[in-house]
Write a protein that holds these residues in place. Structure first.
Motif, PDB file in Angstrom:
ATOM      1  N   GLN A  15       0.797  -1.224   0.000  1.00 19.23           N
ATOM      2  CA  GLN A  15       0.000   0.000   0.000  1.00 19.23           C
ATOM      3  C   GLN A  15       0.835   1.281   0.000  1.00 19.23           C
ATOM      4  O   GLN A  15       0.289   2.385  -0.010  1.00 19.23           O
ATOM      5  N   GLU A  16       2.160   1.135   0.055  1.00 19.21           N
ATOM      6  CA  GLU A  16       3.072   2.291   0.062  1.00 19.21           C
ATOM      7  C   GLU A  16       2.690   3.303   1.146  1.00 19.21           C
ATOM      8  O   GLU A  16       2.638   4.517   0.913  1.00 19.21           O
ATOM      9  N   LEU A  17       2.441   2.795   2.349  1.00 22.10           N
ATOM     10  CA  LEU A  17       2.075   3.674   3.457  1.00 22.10           C
ATOM     11  C   LEU A  17       3.224   4.578   3.876  1.00 22.10           C
ATOM     12  O   LEU A  17       3.006   5.558   4.600  1.00 22.10           O
ATOM     13  N   TYR A  18       4.426   4.284   3.414  1.00 17.89           N
ATOM     14  CA  TYR A  18       5.573   5.164   3.681  1.00 17.89           C
ATOM     15  C   TYR A  18       5.487   6.461   2.875  1.00 17.89           C
ATOM     16  O   TYR A  18       6.361   7.325   2.985  1.00 17.89           O
ATOM     17  N   ARG A  19       4.435   6.593   2.062  1.00 18.85           N
ATOM     18  CA  ARG A  19       4.171   7.845   1.344  1.00 18.85           C
ATOM     19  C   ARG A  19       2.877   8.506   1.826  1.00 18.85           C
ATOM     20  O   ARG A  19       2.441   9.513   1.253  1.00 18.85           O
ATOM     21  N   ALA A  20       2.257   7.950   2.861  1.00 20.99           N
ATOM     22  CA  ALA A  20       0.949   8.431   3.314  1.00 20.99           C
ATOM     23  C   ALA A  20       1.068   9.757   4.064  1.00 20.99           C
ATOM     24  O   ALA A  20       2.117  10.106   4.618  1.00 20.99           O
ATOM     25  N   ASP A  21      -0.041  10.498   4.086  1.00 20.77           N
ATOM     26  CA  ASP A  21      -0.124  11.702   4.915  1.00 20.77           C
ATOM     27  C   ASP A  21      -0.322  11.309   6.369  1.00 20.77           C
ATOM     28  O   ASP A  21      -0.686  10.169   6.683  1.00 20.77           O
ATOM     29  N   ARG A  22      -0.117  12.264   7.255  1.00 22.98           N
ATOM     30  CA  ARG A  22      -0.295  11.989   8.682  1.00 22.98           C
ATOM     31  C   ARG A  22      -1.762  11.663   8.993  1.00 22.98           C
ATOM     32  O   ARG A  22      -2.666  12.310   8.494  1.00 22.98           O
ATOM     33  N   ILE A  23      -1.941  10.656   9.853  1.00 22.08           N
ATOM     34  CA  ILE A  23      -3.286  10.250  10.229  1.00 22.08           C
ATOM     35  C   ILE A  23      -3.898  11.230  11.223  1.00 22.08           C
ATOM     36  O   ILE A  23      -5.115  11.342  11.340  1.00 22.08           O
ATOM     37  N   ALA A  42      17.587  15.439   4.017  1.00 26.31           N
ATOM     38  CA  ALA A  42      18.486  15.809   2.920  1.00 26.31           C
ATOM     39  C   ALA A  42      18.554  14.765   1.827  1.00 26.31           C
ATOM     40  O   ALA A  42      18.538  15.097   0.636  1.00 26.31           O
ATOM     41  N   SER A  43      18.621  13.481   2.193  1.00 28.15           N
ATOM     42  CA  SER A  43      18.880  12.447   1.201  1.00 28.15           C
ATOM     43  C   SER A  43      17.709  12.214   0.253  1.00 28.15           C
ATOM     44  O   SER A  43      17.894  11.718  -0.857  1.00 28.15           O
ATOM     45  N   ILE A  44      16.484  12.588   0.662  1.00 29.76           N
ATOM     46  CA  ILE A  44      15.331  12.440  -0.237  1.00 29.76           C
ATOM     47  C   ILE A  44      14.698  13.800  -0.551  1.00 29.76           C
ATOM     48  O   ILE A  44      13.670  13.858  -1.219  1.00 29.76           O
ATOM     49  N   GLN A  45      15.322  14.879  -0.054  1.00 25.90           N
ATOM     50  CA  GLN A  45      14.866  16.245  -0.334  1.00 25.90           C
ATOM     51  C   GLN A  45      13.367  16.415  -0.052  1.00 25.90           C
ATOM     52  O   GLN A  45      12.586  16.768  -0.921  1.00 25.90           O
ATOM     53  N   LYS A  46      13.009  16.127   1.182  1.00 16.47           N
ATOM     54  CA  LYS A  46      11.607  16.205   1.594  1.00 16.47           C
ATOM     55  C   LYS A  46      11.527  16.724   3.013  1.00 16.47           C
ATOM     56  O   LYS A  46      12.394  16.426   3.847  1.00 16.47           O
ATOM     57  N   LEU A  47      10.483  17.500   3.307  1.00 17.55           N
ATOM     58  CA  LEU A  47      10.217  17.934   4.671  1.00 17.55           C
ATOM     59  C   LEU A  47       9.388  16.857   5.363  1.00 17.55           C
ATOM     60  O   LEU A  47       8.363  16.427   4.833  1.00 17.55           O
ATOM     61  N   VAL A  48       9.842  16.415   6.542  1.00 13.86           N
ATOM     62  CA  VAL A  48       9.162  15.356   7.286  1.00 13.86           C
ATOM     63  C   VAL A  48       8.779  15.906   8.655  1.00 13.86           C
ATOM     64  O   VAL A  48       9.620  16.460   9.377  1.00 13.86           O
ATOM     65  N   ARG A  61      19.371  10.921  12.282  1.00 15.58           N
ATOM     66  CA  ARG A  61      20.101   9.644  12.294  1.00 15.58           C
ATOM     67  C   ARG A  61      19.739   8.794  11.083  1.00 15.58           C
ATOM     68  O   ARG A  61      20.606   8.197  10.430  1.00 15.58           O
ATOM     69  N   LEU A  62      18.464   8.739  10.755  1.00 13.92           N
ATOM     70  CA  LEU A  62      18.031   7.973   9.593  1.00 13.92           C
ATOM     71  C   LEU A  62      18.549   8.610   8.291  1.00 13.92           C
ATOM     72  O   LEU A  62      18.941   7.913   7.359  1.00 13.92           O
ATOM     73  N   ASP A  63      18.546   9.923   8.264  1.00  8.37           N
ATOM     74  CA  ASP A  63      19.046  10.665   7.114  1.00  8.37           C
ATOM     75  C   ASP A  63      20.534  10.373   6.908  1.00  8.37           C
ATOM     76  O   ASP A  63      20.987  10.096   5.789  1.00  8.37           O
ATOM     77  N   TYR A  64      21.293  10.415   7.987  1.00  5.22           N
ATOM     78  CA  TYR A  64      22.736  10.154   7.926  1.00  5.22           C
ATOM     79  C   TYR A  64      23.010   8.719   7.486  1.00  5.22           C
ATOM     80  O   TYR A  64      23.989   8.452   6.799  1.00  5.22           O
ATOM     81  N   GLY A  65      22.132   7.809   7.839  1.00  2.00           N
ATOM     82  CA  GLY A  65      22.317   6.420   7.439  1.00  2.00           C
ATOM     83  C   GLY A  65      22.328   6.234   5.934  1.00  2.00           C
ATOM     84  O   GLY A  65      22.959   5.328   5.403  1.00  2.00           O
ATOM     85  N   GLY A  66      21.611   7.110   5.231  1.00  5.48           N
ATOM     86  CA  GLY A  66      21.660   7.128   3.778  1.00  5.48           C
ATOM     87  C   GLY A  66      20.901   6.031   3.072  1.00  5.48           C
ATOM     88  O   GLY A  66      21.037   5.863   1.860  1.00  5.48           O
ATOM     89  N   THR A  67      20.075   5.274   3.798  1.00  4.15           N
ATOM     90  CA  THR A  67      19.380   4.155   3.153  1.00  4.15           C
ATOM     91  C   THR A  67      17.892   4.427   2.927  1.00  4.15           C
ATOM     92  O   THR A  67      17.219   3.641   2.270  1.00  4.15           O
ATOM     93  N   VAL A  68      17.360   5.529   3.468  1.00  5.16           N
ATOM     94  CA  VAL A  68      15.923   5.804   3.355  1.00  5.16           C
ATOM     95  C   VAL A  68      15.579   6.304   1.962  1.00  5.16           C
ATOM     96  O   VAL A  68      16.187   7.252   1.453  1.00  5.16           O
ATOM     97  N   GLN A  69      14.598   5.656   1.332  1.00  2.00           N
ATOM     98  CA  GLN A  69      14.101   6.058   0.023  1.00  2.00           C
ATOM     99  C   GLN A  69      12.799   6.850   0.119  1.00  2.00           C
ATOM    100  O   GLN A  69      12.505   7.673  -0.748  1.00  2.00           O
ATOM    101  N   ALA A  70      12.022   6.582   1.159  1.00  3.64           N
ATOM    102  CA  ALA A  70      10.767   7.301   1.390  1.00  3.64           C
ATOM    103  C   ALA A  70      10.421   7.133   2.861  1.00  3.64           C
ATOM    104  O   ALA A  70      10.736   6.104   3.472  1.00  3.64           O
ATOM    105  N   ILE A  71       9.758   8.137   3.434  1.00  2.00           N
ATOM    106  CA  ILE A  71       9.406   8.054   4.851  1.00  2.00           C
ATOM    107  C   ILE A  71       8.163   8.891   5.111  1.00  2.00           C
ATOM    108  O   ILE A  71       7.994   9.967   4.517  1.00  2.00           O
TER     109      ILE A  71
END
Length: 231
Positions: A15-23, A42-48, A61-71
């Motif tokens: 369902q790609e819930l990692y792209r969902a809006d806040r509940i 920074a790594s996905i150029q998105k405000l979270v 910390r997650l950003d520095y890890g460099g593995t996040v594609q979407a959050i």
């Protein structure tokens, strides 16, 4: 915005819930203790969205890890009987795994919170999500990570050929000062900012548990696992 209800099955991974809006969207008020805001990932150029300084630090910390594609922040509400919970984040990582994260001060994890996390972990196991509770970093590591984050901007980036040249000269025992000297730039402050950007980009690594200085030793692989909160 649509709200969907679905059973807690492996189908949720599609369902790609990692792209969902806040509940939910909590309101700000004058006397609140936690600080709401948006973290510039920074790594996905998105405000979270972050609901506290600890959440913002955890996103770093997650950003520095460099593995996040979407959050996504607070993308769902989990229900099992009388249990209900809005987890803090769901992320898609570059290996295809999906991780659900909760953020909590270590000292605030009491028996009730621990049980809460155990139930959430069981739900994640049922769905096929990985799960982790992120707590605060030691003070020095947090300061160092913040310093590297301040040098995330592309304006600090080196030409790829120059970066390759510096990495090619790397020798065991190199310090930040050695990397600065290897750059054909003056003044040293200009070169130092570029080296710190390389650290943020994970071209080089340092022990974030010790104070950063020009004498800090560089590594080509991470010397510690303290920041590895994901794959």
């Amino acid at each position: 915005t649509r709200r969907l209800t679905a059973p807690l099955t492996p189908d949720l991974r599609d369902q790609e819930l990692y792209r969902a809006d806040r509940i939910r969207k909590p309101k700000s008020f004058r006397t609140q203790k936690n600080r709401h805001g948006e973290y510039s990932f920074a790594s996905i150029q998105k405000l979270v969205w972050s609901e506290s300084m600890l959440e913002a630090a955890s996103l770093c910390r997650l950003d520095y890890g460099g593995t996040v594609q979407a959050i996504a922040s607070q993308p769902m509400r989990l229900h099992v009987g009388y249990f209900h919970h809005v987890p803090d984040y769901l992320a898609l990582h570059d290996d295809g795994s999906q991780w659900l994260y909760d953020v909590k001060l270590a000292g605030a994890i009491d028996e009730r919170a621990r049980r809460h996390f155990e139930v959430t972990a069981e739900i994640c196991k049922q769905i096929g999500w990985h799960y982790r509770v992120i707590t605060e970093l030691p003070a020095q590591a947090a300061v160092n990570l913040s310093t590297l984050y301040d040098h995330r901007f592309r304006s600090f980036a080196l030409d790829p050929a120059v970066a390759d040249l510096v990495v090619g000269q790397f020798e065991r025992g190199w310090t930040i000062a050695d990397a600065i000297d290897a750059l054909p730039f003056a003044p040293a402050s200009y070169a130092r900012a570029r080296v710190l950007h390389l650290l943020w980009q994970r071209v080089f690594f340092v022990d974030l548990g010790s104070q950063l200085s020009d004498a800090t030793k560089l590594h080509l692989t991470h010397p510690k696992e303290a920041l590895n909160v994901a794959p």
